[in-house]
Motif scaffolding. Structure first.
Motif, PDB file in Angstrom:
ATOM      1  N   ALA A 187      28.149 -57.705 -11.703  1.00  0.00           N
ATOM      2  CA  ALA A 187      27.158 -58.723 -11.364  1.00  0.00           C
ATOM      3  C   ALA A 187      25.752 -58.133 -11.324  1.00  0.00           C
ATOM      4  CB  ALA A 187      27.507 -59.353 -10.013  1.00  0.00           C
ATOM      5  N   VAL A 188      25.612 -56.954 -10.723  1.00  0.00           N
ATOM      6  CA  VAL A 188      24.302 -56.310 -10.636  1.00  0.00           C
ATOM      7  C   VAL A 188      23.816 -55.896 -12.024  1.00  0.00           C
ATOM      8  CG1 VAL A 188      23.049 -54.323  -9.707  1.00  0.00           C
ATOM      9  CG2 VAL A 188      24.690 -55.537  -8.269  1.00  0.00           C
ATOM     10  N   ALA A 189      24.714 -55.301 -12.811  1.00  0.00           N
ATOM     11  CA  ALA A 189      24.331 -54.851 -14.153  1.00  0.00           C
ATOM     12  C   ALA A 189      23.913 -56.021 -15.033  1.00  0.00           C
ATOM     13  CB  ALA A 189      25.487 -54.088 -14.798  1.00  0.00           C
ATOM     14  N   THR A 190      24.609 -57.157 -14.915  1.00  0.00           N
ATOM     15  CA  THR A 190      24.244 -58.347 -15.691  1.00  0.00           C
ATOM     16  C   THR A 190      22.857 -58.835 -15.314  1.00  0.00           C
ATOM     17  OG1 THR A 190      26.577 -58.986 -15.829  1.00  0.00           O
ATOM     18  CG2 THR A 190      24.941 -60.689 -16.302  1.00  0.00           C
ATOM     19  N   LEU A 191      22.567 -58.833 -14.020  1.00  0.00           N
ATOM     20  CA  LEU A 191      21.249 -59.251 -13.546  1.00  0.00           C
ATOM     21  C   LEU A 191      20.158 -58.325 -14.083  1.00  0.00           C
ATOM     22  CD1 LEU A 191      19.508 -61.058 -11.697  1.00  0.00           C
ATOM     23  CD2 LEU A 191      19.992 -59.452  -9.837  1.00  0.00           C
ATOM     24  N   LEU A 192      20.440 -57.033 -14.143  1.00  0.00           N
ATOM     25  CA  LEU A 192      19.434 -56.072 -14.583  1.00  0.00           C
ATOM     26  C   LEU A 192      19.227 -56.096 -16.091  1.00  0.00           C
ATOM     27  CD1 LEU A 192      20.212 -53.048 -12.239  1.00  0.00           C
ATOM     28  CD2 LEU A 192      18.405 -54.760 -12.042  1.00  0.00           C
ATOM     29  N   VAL A 193      20.198 -56.619 -16.845  1.00  0.00           N
ATOM     30  CA  VAL A 193      19.961 -56.842 -18.274  1.00  0.00           C
ATOM     31  C   VAL A 193      18.882 -57.909 -18.448  1.00  0.00           C
ATOM     32  CG1 VAL A 193      20.971 -57.756 -20.398  1.00  0.00           C
ATOM     33  CG2 VAL A 193      22.235 -56.095 -19.047  1.00  0.00           C
ATOM     34  N   LEU A 194      18.934 -58.944 -17.587  1.00  0.00           N
ATOM     35  CA  LEU A 194      17.959 -60.032 -17.677  1.00  0.00           C
ATOM     36  C   LEU A 194      16.605 -59.638 -17.087  1.00  0.00           C
ATOM     37  CD1 LEU A 194      20.336 -62.928 -16.535  1.00  0.00           C
ATOM     38  CD2 LEU A 194      19.740 -62.277 -18.875  1.00  0.00           C
ATOM     39  N   ARG A 195      16.625 -58.785 -16.070  1.00  0.00           N
ATOM     40  CA  ARG A 195      15.381 -58.395 -15.401  1.00  0.00           C
ATOM     41  C   ARG A 195      15.387 -56.879 -15.179  1.00  0.00           C
ATOM     42  NH1 ARG A 195      11.367 -61.045 -12.806  1.00  0.00           N
ATOM     43  NH2 ARG A 195      10.217 -59.938 -11.173  1.00  0.00           N
ATOM     44  N   PRO A 196      14.905 -56.107 -16.150  1.00  0.00           N
ATOM     45  CA  PRO A 196      14.947 -54.644 -16.041  1.00  0.00           C
ATOM     46  C   PRO A 196      14.125 -54.139 -14.857  1.00  0.00           C
ATOM     47  CG  PRO A 196      14.498 -55.327 -18.300  1.00  0.00           C
ATOM     48  CD  PRO A 196      14.383 -56.545 -17.449  1.00  0.00           C
ATOM     49  N   LEU A 197      14.505 -52.994 -14.365  1.00  0.00           N
ATOM     50  CA  LEU A 197      13.840 -52.392 -13.213  1.00  0.00           C
ATOM     51  C   LEU A 197      12.500 -51.778 -13.609  1.00  0.00           C
ATOM     52  CD1 LEU A 197      17.035 -50.685 -11.848  1.00  0.00           C
ATOM     53  CD2 LEU A 197      15.741 -52.411 -10.599  1.00  0.00           C
ATOM     54  N   ARG A 198      11.518 -51.881 -12.718  1.00  0.00           N
ATOM     55  CA  ARG A 198      10.206 -51.279 -12.966  1.00  0.00           C
ATOM     56  C   ARG A 198      10.181 -49.796 -12.615  1.00  0.00           C
ATOM     57  NH1 ARG A 198       5.781 -54.300 -13.762  1.00  0.00           N
ATOM     58  NH2 ARG A 198       4.484 -52.745 -12.691  1.00  0.00           N
ATOM     59  N   ARG A 199      11.023 -49.376 -11.701  1.00  0.00           N
ATOM     60  CA  ARG A 199      11.077 -47.977 -11.280  1.00  0.00           C
ATOM     61  C   ARG A 199      12.513 -47.485 -11.393  1.00  0.00           C
ATOM     62  NH1 ARG A 199       8.392 -48.463  -5.500  1.00  0.00           N
ATOM     63  NH2 ARG A 199       9.052 -46.288  -5.357  1.00  0.00           N
ATOM     64  N   PRO A 200      12.991 -47.237 -12.602  1.00  0.00           N
ATOM     65  CA  PRO A 200      14.411 -46.940 -12.808  1.00  0.00           C
ATOM     66  C   PRO A 200      14.888 -45.663 -12.139  1.00  0.00           C
ATOM     67  CG  PRO A 200      13.155 -46.604 -14.835  1.00  0.00           C
ATOM     68  CD  PRO A 200      12.250 -47.295 -13.886  1.00  0.00           C
ATOM     69  N   LEU A 201      14.056 -44.619 -12.111  1.00  0.00           N
ATOM     70  CA  LEU A 201      14.510 -43.369 -11.505  1.00  0.00           C
ATOM     71  C   LEU A 201      14.686 -43.531  -9.994  1.00  0.00           C
ATOM     72  CD1 LEU A 201      15.329 -40.496 -12.042  1.00  0.00           C
ATOM     73  CD2 LEU A 201      12.936 -39.799 -11.877  1.00  0.00           C
ATOM     74  N   ALA A 202      13.780 -44.263  -9.347  1.00  0.00           N
ATOM     75  CA  ALA A 202      13.930 -44.549  -7.918  1.00  0.00           C
ATOM     76  C   ALA A 202      15.179 -45.395  -7.671  1.00  0.00           C
ATOM     77  CB  ALA A 202      12.688 -45.264  -7.395  1.00  0.00           C
ATOM     78  N   ALA A 203      15.415 -46.395  -8.522  1.00  0.00           N
ATOM     79  CA  ALA A 203      16.611 -47.227  -8.385  1.00  0.00           C
ATOM     80  C   ALA A 203      17.880 -46.408  -8.581  1.00  0.00           C
ATOM     81  CB  ALA A 203      16.566 -48.367  -9.406  1.00  0.00           C
ATOM     82  N   TYR A 204      17.801 -45.429  -9.464  1.00  0.00           N
ATOM     83  CA  TYR A 204      18.931 -44.527  -9.705  1.00  0.00           C
ATOM     84  C   TYR A 204      19.317 -43.804  -8.417  1.00  0.00           C
ATOM     85  CZ  TYR A 204      21.607 -41.350 -12.809  1.00  0.00           C
ATOM     86  OH  TYR A 204      22.582 -40.643 -13.467  1.00  0.00           O
ATOM     87  N   ALA A 205      18.306 -43.265  -7.718  1.00  0.00           N
ATOM     88  CA  ALA A 205      18.559 -42.539  -6.467  1.00  0.00           C
ATOM     89  C   ALA A 205      19.041 -43.484  -5.371  1.00  0.00           C
ATOM     90  CB  ALA A 205      17.297 -41.807  -6.029  1.00  0.00           C
ATOM     91  N   VAL A 206      18.443 -44.667  -5.258  1.00  0.00           N
ATOM     92  CA  VAL A 206      18.865 -45.641  -4.254  1.00  0.00           C
ATOM     93  C   VAL A 206      20.309 -46.069  -4.504  1.00  0.00           C
ATOM     94  CG1 VAL A 206      18.498 -47.998  -3.396  1.00  0.00           C
ATOM     95  CG2 VAL A 206      16.547 -46.475  -3.756  1.00  0.00           C
ATOM     96  N   GLY A 207      20.660 -46.249  -5.766  1.00  0.00           N
ATOM     97  CA  GLY A 207      22.024 -46.610  -6.107  1.00  0.00           C
ATOM     98  C   GLY A 207      23.032 -45.580  -5.618  1.00  0.00           C
ATOM     99  N   VAL A 208      22.718 -44.305  -5.789  1.00  0.00           N
ATOM    100  CA  VAL A 208      23.615 -43.246  -5.322  1.00  0.00           C
ATOM    101  C   VAL A 208      23.719 -43.271  -3.799  1.00  0.00           C
ATOM    102  CG1 VAL A 208      24.004 -40.755  -5.257  1.00  0.00           C
ATOM    103  CG2 VAL A 208      23.150 -41.823  -7.339  1.00  0.00           C
ATOM    104  N   ALA A 209      22.600 -43.528  -3.110  1.00  0.00           N
ATOM    105  CA  ALA A 209      22.628 -43.608  -1.647  1.00  0.00           C
ATOM    106  C   ALA A 209      23.565 -44.729  -1.180  1.00  0.00           C
ATOM    107  CB  ALA A 209      21.218 -43.838  -1.107  1.00  0.00           C
ATOM    108  N   LEU A 210      23.518 -45.887  -1.836  1.00  0.00           N
ATOM    109  CA  LEU A 210      24.405 -46.990  -1.470  1.00  0.00           C
ATOM    110  C   LEU A 210      25.865 -46.651  -1.750  1.00  0.00           C
ATOM    111  CD1 LEU A 210      22.322 -50.039  -2.774  1.00  0.00           C
ATOM    112  CD2 LEU A 210      22.610 -49.280  -0.407  1.00  0.00           C
ATOM    113  N   CYS A 211      26.111 -45.979  -2.857  1.00  0.00           N
ATOM    114  CA  CYS A 211      27.479 -45.550  -3.185  1.00  0.00           C
ATOM    115  C   CYS A 211      28.039 -44.651  -2.088  1.00  0.00           C
ATOM    116  CB  CYS A 211      27.495 -44.807  -4.517  1.00  0.00           C
ATOM    117  SG  CYS A 211      27.251 -45.832  -5.977  1.00  0.00           S
ATOM    118  N   LEU A 212      27.255 -43.661  -1.684  1.00  0.00           N
ATOM    119  CA  LEU A 212      27.717 -42.700  -0.684  1.00  0.00           C
ATOM    120  C   LEU A 212      27.891 -43.353   0.684  1.00  0.00           C
ATOM    121  CD1 LEU A 212      25.464 -39.725  -1.808  1.00  0.00           C
ATOM    122  CD2 LEU A 212      27.957 -39.849  -2.008  1.00  0.00           C
ATOM    123  N   ALA A 213      26.987 -44.288   1.025  1.00  0.00           N
ATOM    124  CA  ALA A 213      27.131 -45.006   2.290  1.00  0.00           C
ATOM    125  C   ALA A 213      28.407 -45.847   2.294  1.00  0.00           C
ATOM    126  CB  ALA A 213      25.911 -45.896   2.528  1.00  0.00           C
TER     127      ALA A 213
END
Length: 397
Positions: free
Chosen positions: A243-269
């Motif tokens: 669901a998240v990946a589909t949304l991001l195809v339609l609306r790409p992230l402006r700060r992808p590297l920051a989102a990359y790190a935040v994504g890992v933080a959510l995974c670990l939490a």
């Protein structure tokens, strides 16, 4: 779907055969160890290896492997050790996907649509991570373990003609040697700080988070879940990721590297909560949180290497990413398997999750300028600055 369902079925099988949790982790090691060959394959691609032929031949070669495993499991002749060469073969397919198939997709889509093509591929992978375990669990419950392995052969048999038809118009690949600098792939890290940080965050995520995936049947057993619910547990994070990946195809992230790190933080939490809870409902919520992180992580993982280097270094960057996963993920699985033997699976997952959060926090602090707002982005040589528009493929100063 074949690869993720194959990983799920392999771990489920060794659990059913009464193996120790470290055997589950060894299944994951066998699956992801071929990723170590990523830089070698990338070098071959830069020398003109035909990506279409490589992907096709790999899928065709996996067909008899899948049929043989289905027959062994269905006849009751299977033994625990047989799972490992099976997963190793599927791991080769995964390595080819991460290197040659992504390069092939970029050839099909063209340079102008590079980021959109990669985002679509990531969405497809998210679908597979969701549907693969779910399909495995449901098919075990409905038809038995042997027939479930037979489904893998059917999926592969369907993918071969689809791939052949969709790529038959492609001409021979260009010889990248003339366009590439005569430097080793690893020297890209000296020229692109963004690529270095991307790979470092990749190491943390694969070492401390994705290493738990082979333990899904063990987690399900701890939560009192049956075969079908085990499939649901294994697919929950993938559902949310899709669901998240589909949304991001339609609306790409402006700060992808920051989102990359935040994504890992959510995974670990999410992993920490999963490890600590004895309740199935809370476990599913934790996996949903991790799925949001997986969506952010996976949607930017494919595009960050492209944005961090020049076009002629793209295959090399994919190779480095694949090799990084090949080092970190099997290592994490071995470490988690050993600590599970000493502490138990739940405590081991909690320890690795907390360690990952600590390592990620240090990485963010040391690279906060690169992860900051677009205006503070650090430009990379010959490529889009990854702190800026994630959907742009034009060079920026």
């Amino acid at each position: 779907m074949t690869r993720w369902s194959g990983l799920f079925l392999g771990t489920y099988l060794v659990t059913e055969l009464g193996a120790h949790p470290i055997a589950n982790q060894s299944v994951g090691v066998a699956m992801f160890a071929p990723m170590l060959l990523g830089t070698f394959v990338a070098g071959c691609l830069r020398r003109g290896l035909d990506t279409r032929k490589l992907v096709l031949l790999t899928e065709i070669a996996l067909l008899p492997v899948s049929v043989a495993m289905a027959l062994l499991v269905g006849s009751g002749a299977v033994q625990t050790w047989m799972v490992y060469p099976f997963e190793l073969a599927y791991g080769v397919g995964g390595m080819v996907n991460m290197t040659a198939q992504r390069e092939l997709l970029l050839r099909v889509g063209g340079e102008a649509r590079a980021t959109k093509v990669l985002n679509a591929e990531v969405t497809g992978m998210a679908s597979a991570m969701m549907a693969g375990p779910l399909l495995g669990g449901v098919s075990i419950g409905a038809f038995g373990l042997g027939a479930s392995f037979g489904v893998l052969a059917v999926l592969l048999a369907g993918s071969v003609p689809l791939l052949w038809l969709s790529t038959r118009h492609l001409s021979a690949p260009p010889d990248m040697v003339a366009m590439a600098a005569p430097q080793a792939n690893w020297q890209l890290l000296r020229r692109s700080r963004a690529l270095t940080v991307t790979l470092l965050v990749t190491v943390i995520c694969n070492l401390c988070y994705f290493a738990f995936i082979p333990l899904v049947p063990v987690i399900a057993e701890h939560l009192g879940a049956g075969a079908s619910m085990t499939g649901v547990i294994g697919s929950t994070a993938g559902m949310v990721q899709l669901a998240v990946a589909t949304l991001l195809v339609l609306r790409p992230l402006r700060r992808p590297l920051a989102a990359y790190a935040v994504g890992v933080a959510l995974c670990l939490a999410g992993l920490c909560v999963l490890a600590a809870t004895p309740l199935l409902s809370v476990a599913l919520l934790a996996l949903g949180l991790a799925g949001v992180g997986q969506g952010l992580f996976s949607s930017t993982q494919a595009t960050l290497p492209v944005a961090s280097v020049a076009a002629h270094d793209r295959a090399a960057a994919f190779g480095l990413l694949t090799t990084t996963i090949g080092v970190a993920l099997p290592t994490g699985m071995v470490v988690l398997g050993v600590t599970s033997s000493l502490l138990g699976p739940q405590r081991a997952m909690l320890a690795t999750g907390l360690a990952g959060l600590a390592a990620l926090g240090a990485t963010i602090v040391l690279n906060r300028r690169l992860l900051g707002p677009p205006a503070a982005a650090v430009p990379s040589s010959g490529a889009v600055g990854v702190g800026g528009e994630g959907h742009s493929v034009a060079a920026q100063p």
